[in-house]
Design a protein around this motif. Structure first.
Motif, short mmCIF file in Angstrom:
data_model
loop_
_atom_site.label_atom_id
_atom_site.label_comp_id
_atom_site.label_asym_id
_atom_site.label_seq_id
_atom_site.Cartn_x
_atom_site.Cartn_y
_atom_site.Cartn_z
N UNK A 1 55.78 95.47 -56.70
CA UNK A 1 54.80 94.43 -57.01
C UNK A 1 55.50 93.28 -57.71
N UNK A 2 54.76 92.20 -57.91
CA UNK A 2 55.35 90.98 -58.47
C UNK A 2 55.91 91.20 -59.86
N UNK A 3 55.34 92.10 -60.64
CA UNK A 3 55.81 92.32 -62.00
C UNK A 3 57.03 93.23 -62.04
N UNK A 4 57.04 94.29 -61.25
CA UNK A 4 58.12 95.27 -61.31
C UNK A 4 59.33 94.90 -60.47
N UNK A 5 59.22 93.87 -59.61
CA UNK A 5 60.36 93.51 -58.77
C UNK A 5 61.46 92.81 -59.56
N UNK A 6 61.12 92.15 -60.68
CA UNK A 6 62.12 91.47 -61.50
C UNK A 6 62.75 92.47 -62.45
N UNK A 7 63.59 93.32 -61.90
CA UNK A 7 64.22 94.38 -62.68
C UNK A 7 65.55 93.89 -63.23
N UNK A 8 65.76 94.08 -64.52
CA UNK A 8 67.03 93.72 -65.14
C UNK A 8 68.07 94.76 -64.74
N UNK A 9 69.03 94.34 -63.94
CA UNK A 9 70.02 95.27 -63.39
C UNK A 9 71.33 95.25 -64.16
N UNK A 10 71.34 94.75 -65.40
CA UNK A 10 72.59 94.67 -66.15
C UNK A 10 73.14 96.06 -66.48
N UNK A 11 72.28 97.06 -66.59
CA UNK A 11 72.74 98.42 -66.90
C UNK A 11 73.05 99.24 -65.66
N UNK A 12 72.84 98.70 -64.48
CA UNK A 12 73.05 99.44 -63.25
C UNK A 12 74.47 99.21 -62.72
N UNK A 13 74.93 100.18 -61.95
CA UNK A 13 76.27 100.07 -61.37
C UNK A 13 76.33 99.01 -60.29
N UNK A 14 75.24 98.80 -59.57
CA UNK A 14 75.15 97.76 -58.55
C UNK A 14 73.94 96.87 -58.87
N UNK A 15 74.02 95.59 -58.57
CA UNK A 15 72.89 94.70 -58.87
C UNK A 15 71.69 94.98 -57.98
#
Length: 430
Positions: free
Chosen positions: A281-295
């Motif tokens: 959804x529009x709110x959950x799609x903007x995930x901060x991927x700084x802690x993930x191994x891949x963006x």
């Protein structure tokens, strides 16, 4: 049979509510907790498992339209100091002729009518948005905005870009989505929990630069993982098909992954994937991927990377339904060109050359040869699957079955205890 969906903070009251609902209606109630994806979305999958014919969704909601079941949203009524909120608004907008659009979190929507009666006499150009749980049929008429379950007219002479936005609610994903989508408008907010009003100091340009950097990463990627972040929002199957076709035409390999709520540990299992795209959804799609191994990017950012016809205009789209055919922001894919005629592009991250063309349709490719040849099965699979090629290059490929090579023996008792100190291991003396 009705499913009652509660967020984690309201589960303590779920049993009492379900008992009163059963006594009042005679219907059989099922309590849904620990939703598969974000709690703001309706969990239709869990409701269908219980055989529910309708869903009552409690708490904050993103108001994304559902596919099958009828839904009744019960937002709740969080307390709001109307007088304090009006004073904060007057301090932030001393000009009484300002064009301001008032937005609110759904839990404060019940108080917007009283706030409007207090501010309307002094601010003739103020506009209050209305919460709409179901999208009205047909496109929005000129001069009206329908997004994120909000509906409001635009009365400024220059359109929405001449309006300021005032948000009533706490800082969170909803406010971030509003600010990225309407990035031409200055934002202010009032947090009812703290009683503080402020001008939002989030550097929108810096946030957009970060998202545009992820677009460049998506252009460099060869293998893309499509994360299914929702199974209940209408149109998710259409956007999945759209993304697969877009990646195929761009010459990239795609894998579709359905794993519930993504976290770094889950996604780290797919090292062969260069980048992930989250369909949510529009709110959950903007995930901060700084802690993930891949963006992790959004469908709109992936289309910016793979569709040459779509250009960056400054407008940001967080709702994936805007990319589908028939939507106002849909852009058709250009015709494919032969690889020999494509103009190469330079990566802004690695500095290497990359192909900047859409692949030719399958009908124009040379048919494979039918000559018999002895080929290694693993290498043949690696030629068509980047994941198999990546696995072949690794020194450790997981547990092997070794059928027929292990001697048959009776079951024996294994180790007892925890991995840091099994019971049959001698402990070191201090």
């Amino acid at each position: 049979q009705v499913a009652l969906q509660f967020p984690d903070e309201l589960l303590v009251d779920a049993a009492a509510v379900a008992a009163q609902m059963e006594a009042a209606t005679g219907a059989e109630m099922y309590i849904l907790g620990d939703t598969t994806y974000g709690s703001c979305c309706v969990d239709e999958v869990a409701a269908e498992h219980a055989g529910a014919e309708a869903v009552l969704h409690y708490g904050s909601a993103c108001l994304s339209p559902c596919r099958k079941l009828p839904v009744l949203h019960i937002f709740g009524q969080q307390p709001l100091d109307i007088g304090h909120c009006a004073e904060a608004f007057q301090e932030l907008y001393p000009d009484r002729q300002s064009h301001v659009v008032v937005l609110s979190d759904v839990v404060y929507a019940h108080a917007m009518g009283e706030l409007e009666q207090l501010l309307r006499p002094e601010y003739p150009h103020i506009v209050f948005s209305r919460v709409v749980c179901e999208d009205p049929p047909g496109p929005a008429p000129p001069g009206e905005v329908r997004q994120f379950g909000r509906q409001f007219p635009v009365e400024a002479p220059g359109g929405l870009q001449d309006c300021a936005m005032f948000y009533v609610g706490a800082e969170g994903l909803a406010l971030t989505s509003f600010m990225l989508t309407w990035n031409c408008c200055p934002f202010s907010s009032f947090d009812p929990a703290t009683g503080c009003g402020r001008r939002e100091t989030l550097n929108i340009n810096r946030a957009l630069m970060r998202r545009l950097y992820l677009v460049e990463r998506a252009r460099d990627a060869r293998v893309v993982g499509i994360l299914v972040g929702t199974l209940g929002v209408a149109g998710y199957l259409a956007v999945l098909q759209h993304l697969r076709e877009l990646l195929r035409r761009a010459g990239k390999r795609s894998y579709t992954l359905a794993m519930g709520k993504p976290n770094p540990a889950k996604l780290a299992n797919f090292l062969e994937v260069d980048i992930f795209v989250l369909v949510a959804c529009a709110q959950n799609s903007l995930l901060d991927s700084s802690d993930f191994y891949r963006p992790i990017v959004t469908p709109y950012e992936l289309e910016l990377a793979c569709n040459p016809s779509r250009e960056w205009t400054g407008n940001y789209l967080t709702d994936f339904r805007d990319l589908l055919p028939g939507a106002c922001a849909h852009v058709e894919l250009p015709p494919a060109v032969p690889a020999a005629e494509a103009v190469p592009d330079i990566s802004l991250i690695t500095g290497e050359m990359r192909a900047a063309h859409l692949c030719e349709p399958p009908g124009s490719q040379v048919p494979p040869s039918t000559t018999l040849a002895c080929r290694d099965q693993t290498r043949a699979l690696a030629e068509i699957s980047p994941a198999a090629s990546f696995l072949e290059s690794r020194s450790w490929r997981g547990l092997e079955q070794q059928l027929g090579q292990t001697p048959v023996s009776k079951a024996v008792q294994g180790r007892r205890g925890i991995a840091i100190a099994y019971e049959d291991e001698g402990r070191k003396q201090p």
